[in-house]
Motif scaffolding. Structure first.
Motif, PDB file in Angstrom:
ATOM      1  N   UNK A 113     -10.095  -7.830 -13.383  1.00 21.87           N
ATOM      2  CA  UNK A 113      -9.364  -6.611 -13.712  1.00 21.87           C
ATOM      3  C   UNK A 113     -10.119  -5.432 -14.095  1.00 21.87           C
ATOM      4  N   UNK A 150     -16.511  -0.695 -13.636  1.00 20.59           N
ATOM      5  CA  UNK A 150     -15.759  -1.177 -14.558  1.00 20.59           C
ATOM      6  C   UNK A 150     -14.887  -0.438 -15.267  1.00 20.59           C
ATOM      7  N   UNK A 151     -13.773  -0.544 -15.597  1.00 21.99           N
ATOM      8  CA  UNK A 151     -12.797   0.543 -16.467  1.00 21.99           C
ATOM      9  C   UNK A 151     -12.035  -0.461 -17.418  1.00 21.99           C
ATOM     10  N   UNK A 152     -12.125  -0.084 -18.619  1.00 19.26           N
ATOM     11  CA  UNK A 152     -10.851  -0.567 -19.514  1.00 19.26           C
ATOM     12  C   UNK A 152     -10.298   0.539 -20.190  1.00 19.26           C
ATOM     13  N   UNK A 159     -19.264  -3.772 -19.372  1.00 17.09           N
ATOM     14  CA  UNK A 159     -17.929  -3.256 -20.009  1.00 17.09           C
ATOM     15  C   UNK A 159     -16.872  -4.545 -20.026  1.00 17.09           C
ATOM     16  N   UNK A 160     -17.102  -5.340 -18.829  1.00 15.89           N
ATOM     17  CA  UNK A 160     -16.279  -6.609 -18.843  1.00 15.89           C
ATOM     18  C   UNK A 160     -16.864  -7.754 -19.536  1.00 15.89           C
ATOM     19  N   UNK A 196     -14.605   7.987 -21.545  1.00 16.34           N
ATOM     20  CA  UNK A 196     -16.017   7.705 -21.988  1.00 16.34           C
ATOM     21  C   UNK A 196     -16.692   7.163 -20.424  1.00 16.34           C
ATOM     22  N   UNK A 221      -7.931   1.752 -23.779  1.00 14.96           N
ATOM     23  CA  UNK A 221      -7.417   1.379 -25.105  1.00 14.96           C
ATOM     24  C   UNK A 221      -6.749   2.824 -25.788  1.00 14.96           C
ATOM     25  N   UNK A 241     -12.148  -3.862 -12.026  1.00  9.12           N
ATOM     26  CA  UNK A 241     -13.563  -3.837 -11.507  1.00  9.12           C
ATOM     27  C   UNK A 241     -13.135  -3.737  -9.992  1.00  9.12           C
ATOM     28  N   UNK A 252     -16.556  -0.586 -26.939  1.00  9.72           N
ATOM     29  CA  UNK A 252     -15.304  -0.629 -26.066  1.00  9.72           C
ATOM     30  C   UNK A 252     -15.209  -2.157 -25.722  1.00  9.72           C
ATOM     31  N   UNK A 299     -12.673   3.882 -20.756  1.00 13.80           N
ATOM     32  CA  UNK A 299     -13.939   3.871 -20.524  1.00 13.80           C
ATOM     33  C   UNK A 299     -14.539   3.330 -19.305  1.00 13.80           C
ATOM     34  N   UNK A 300     -15.084   4.374 -18.508  1.00 18.26           N
ATOM     35  CA  UNK A 300     -15.739   3.750 -17.203  1.00 18.26           C
ATOM     36  C   UNK A 300     -17.105   3.657 -17.101  1.00 18.26           C
ATOM     37  N   UNK A 301     -17.630   2.376 -16.780  1.00 17.07           N
ATOM     38  CA  UNK A 301     -18.877   2.037 -16.966  1.00 17.07           C
ATOM     39  C   UNK A 301     -19.471   1.486 -15.283  1.00 17.07           C
TER      40      UNK A 301
END
Ligand SMILES: [Ca+2]
Ligand SMILES: [Ca+2]
Ligand SMILES: [Ca+2]
Ligand SMILES: [Ca+2]
Ligand SMILES: [Ca+2]
Ligand SMILES: [Ca+2]
Ligand SMILES: [Ca+2]
Ligand SMILES: [Ca+2]
Ligand SMILES: [Ca+2]
Ligand SMILES: [Ca+2]
Ligand SMILES: [Ca+2]
Ligand SMILES: [Ca+2]
Lengths: 204, 204, 204, 204, 204, 204
Positions: F12, F31-33, D126-127, F42, F35, F14, D60, F82-84
């Motif tokens: 961004x 943290x999230x992104x 993740x970042x 996820x 796509x 977070x 990711x 995706x979250x972590x």
């Protein structure tokens, strides 16, 4: 002593099985509805693996019998069926609800309720044979207690029936069946039969 | 002493295996039906992991043998098969039903019932070899008790056969097979053979 | 003392591994067939998680090697592979069948059987390296007992080979390999090589 | 005392992590290949849940960094990646291979091998932040024993490094990194950088 | 003594059930929202299998009742529903939230909030029958404590109601219901009824 | 005593939650992104079932709030998130990160980082209500120790706050929130508001 679940009127998609538990026999109603989907089969009611398999066998048998019966649902592969056995707190299992599951499904497929007052029990095979079941006496007492007038039993349980007390045998009308199709001829109006259904249509 | 499940007539998609349990041998009928789908294989009858693998092997073998046999189902990848082994309350496992599962599937694929009166046992490999099995004596007694006239056995069990009592060996006709194709030539009409099937068509 | 599963002729998609069990070494034949599908990999034969991972590694390695070998199956992503290791009653696990699984798959991909009489053992990495294995002596005894003439071993097992009895070392021809490609050059006709295969075609 | 898995040449898609086990430190090579698919990520090598999560985080992160690096694989959502950590018999887990997994994936995405002789360890967020790890001394001894010349460590492990024996610190060159991008600038040719890569192209 | 979760205003998609725990009764609010999707049903709130089945039964019942009610969501098969029961740390199970789940879903389907101040409890069957529940007294105390003015109870619990203390019976208005449709007629504005809804539209 | 994971700059996607463990409070960064994908979520970071449910609730709430906020991602159903939660070796669970998960997701959806220095805790319901949490004192000590200047707390924890030592209450600014929208108005620039965002655009 909790009441059994029996509806007062004949209801579309509802058939009445009989189960045998540690505390005696009980009615085992089966409800089915169908709606647009992609051939999935949702099963609820706290069902064990063997009973879930029985539902799949019933559905596959009816897919293979599409040329015998006048289904109003024409594309079974684009329909989802939901089969539910009420009283979700009580775990249920075993193969002997096979014919009940098939009757409930057929009622939904033909949009024709089974005749009222008939209980049934019997394992179903994939080619439509009815196999014998256990707990016959307890199951019959539950059917009689709940006002059922008729019961469908596997032909291979005839000997077990003969050994029952006269009192039980005189309280309910028995129909011995060897195949699912024999059971359906007792349970449903002959118009679910594809042949008869067509004749009727052509008369108009 | 419960009766074994054996149908009186030859039935499409039904073959007869033999199983070996703690209480002796038993008939192990296998039923298969096919319907429109997307190549899935539904397996019911309380089957263990090894027996489910046997069913997958049988299906894959028959996919790879599509040039040998005259299938009436042409696109196996767009068909769902349901394989059921009756008596859902009884767990079943082991690899020795391989050839029985393949015979049941082939019957459905060619829409041709196996010849009646023939029981069989043998593990199937993915390239069509039949491997030997155990419990031979108990399995044969079950076949004889149920009126089977012939039995298919793995060629690698020939020595076990030779050591059996004369009484058993005279009660049933044995066919030793090394491959699935040898077994199918005993079980089915030669017209399931693609070559013969075409000849017949061209004569018309 | 049951016979090992070894086919008498060279067979498409069948390679011979060697396994090490509590009761000694044994042949571990691997069978692969392919058919139209969507890139799934069916694995049967009572395989443990590590051995299933080995099969996935073998398939991915061969996908990444598509420019080296002359595959007759051009779109691997639209093919299903079924990999089977016979004798479904016996659980199998461990990484040392990696090169055997790859050889079986490559045979199917190129529609070219491996040369007969060659057994092999070795863990495969995703980039094609062969890693060393255990149980060498027992595995070699099984290969010799089953009439194998050649054996492929990981180069990192050379020291273990050197310490074996002379009697074993003289009974079988050893090929030490560091990579899957070295193994394939021993096992297959050079025409599976994309370069050679094209030359041959252009001569016509 | 078995040898660690280290390839002699720089290899596409292969990076070298360091693991800390009960029996001391060991090299933890990671291999990645990519092929046409639908965005799935196959992970093999007997990986535990935390390590599988690390691989998903790495993938990711690299999807979100597509504007920084010159990927040769343009549609990650239509590619399947297979990540393997060799020696499938040995279970592996924990988050500290995060940066190693990301380096292996980036090498495959850019089709550019990491520079040889560099080992690394560090949890990846993740970042793109690198978090500290444990077992530093044992990991460094494994890197030195296997001829690694450089090691990438999380900046937050600087204090742990300072407390090590002089002998260890003089045997390997350390690079402290706070982010994945800092790690990649040590590991890879600057041409994997999208900006530089374009300049180079425009010169032609 | 933690406060129960009750919103002060009538809220779209929120209905109030009653649960019976070891420490007494409690309000069991149910929240539902819908959004574009493919007919999936997300269920959160630490729900056990039986309660998840209740949610599926509620959704299927409402699919089959599409001709009775004026849904603003017309294609249920292309909508995802998310059903949540707050206080995620507390496990919840059992079938008696059936009617509450259906009311929450119907509110979302019709975009019409249930009338405020009404709590409810009752198992729902697939054909819309309400079955009796346990823990009546504790559930009613929780409803009264939280300012509920009305409660919907299964008709088959009428006898249990009659045996309660006068004090409880005078503190809340009871509505006995035999079917989901009877419950909905108490809970919702009659305009959710498809027939009435159409009349209203035609008047404009 | 290991340092908590707090990034020095506003980042961004977070947000900073607070967790309560056996060894005291700790920062819980999320943290999230996002796509291109198909609406999957996820979740990594060794999250338990209740915390995974919290993430689904946060995502569904934000899907239902699409008319309030100016998302730059317009089709949530065609995006994967995706979250972590960093520090993958540490298991995390419980519902109290609900508002933190929602803030992290909203930051990604609007491509706007949360204001720095604000920690938060609170369970989120599907209709946006914030429910009270436990471990308040330990959580606040962790926020203060890590230099947070503000904290968002559930309005229903106001009484717990009042009972804290003066020293704690003077070290951090508290914001009591009843709903997610109230929390977002503290955390984000008002331009994430769809209404304000449009005005701004129209001025240009
Ligand atoms: Ca009952
Ligand atoms: Ca039974
Ligand atoms: Ca039997
Ligand atoms: Ca056997
Ligand atoms: Ca063997
Ligand atoms: Ca091994
Ligand atoms: Ca090692
Ligand atoms: Ca670690
Ligand atoms: Ca409560
Ligand atoms: Ca209850
Ligand atoms: Ca921490
Ligand atoms: Ca908490």
């Amino acid at each position: 002593y909790k009441k059994d679940v029996v509806y007062q009127e004949a209801r579309m998609g509802v058939s009445y099985g009989l189960a045998w538990t540690e505390t005696g026999g009980t009615m085992l109603p089966v409800e089915t509805i169908g709606f647009e989907g992609n051939g999935e089969c949702i099963m609820t009611g706290n069902l064990g693996d063997v009973m879930k398999e029985s539902a799949r066998i019933a559905l596959s048998y009816l897919r293979s019998a599409a040329d015998k019966y006048a289904y109003t649902i024409h594309d079974i592969g684009k329909t989802d069926f939901h089969i539910h056995v009420p009283e979700g707190a009580i775990p249920k299992d075993g193969p002997s609800a096979g014919i009940t599951l098939a009757a409930s499904l057929l009622s939904t497929l033909c949009q024709c309720p089974p005749k009222p007052g008939i209980a049934m029990t019997g394992e179903l095979t994939l080619t439509g044979r009815i196999l014998p079941i256990g707990g016959l006496k307890e199951k019959l007492l539950a059917a009689i207690r709940n006002g059922m007038t008729d019961v469908l039993l596997p032909a291979d349980n005839r000997e077990d029936w003969n050994e029952l007390d006269k009192e039980i045998k005189e309280s309910i009308t028995v129909h011995f069946v060897e195949t699912a199709d024999e059971a359906f001829s007792v349970l449903f109006d002959p118009q679910i039969n594809r042949h008869l259904s067509r004749k009727k249509t052509s008369k108009k």
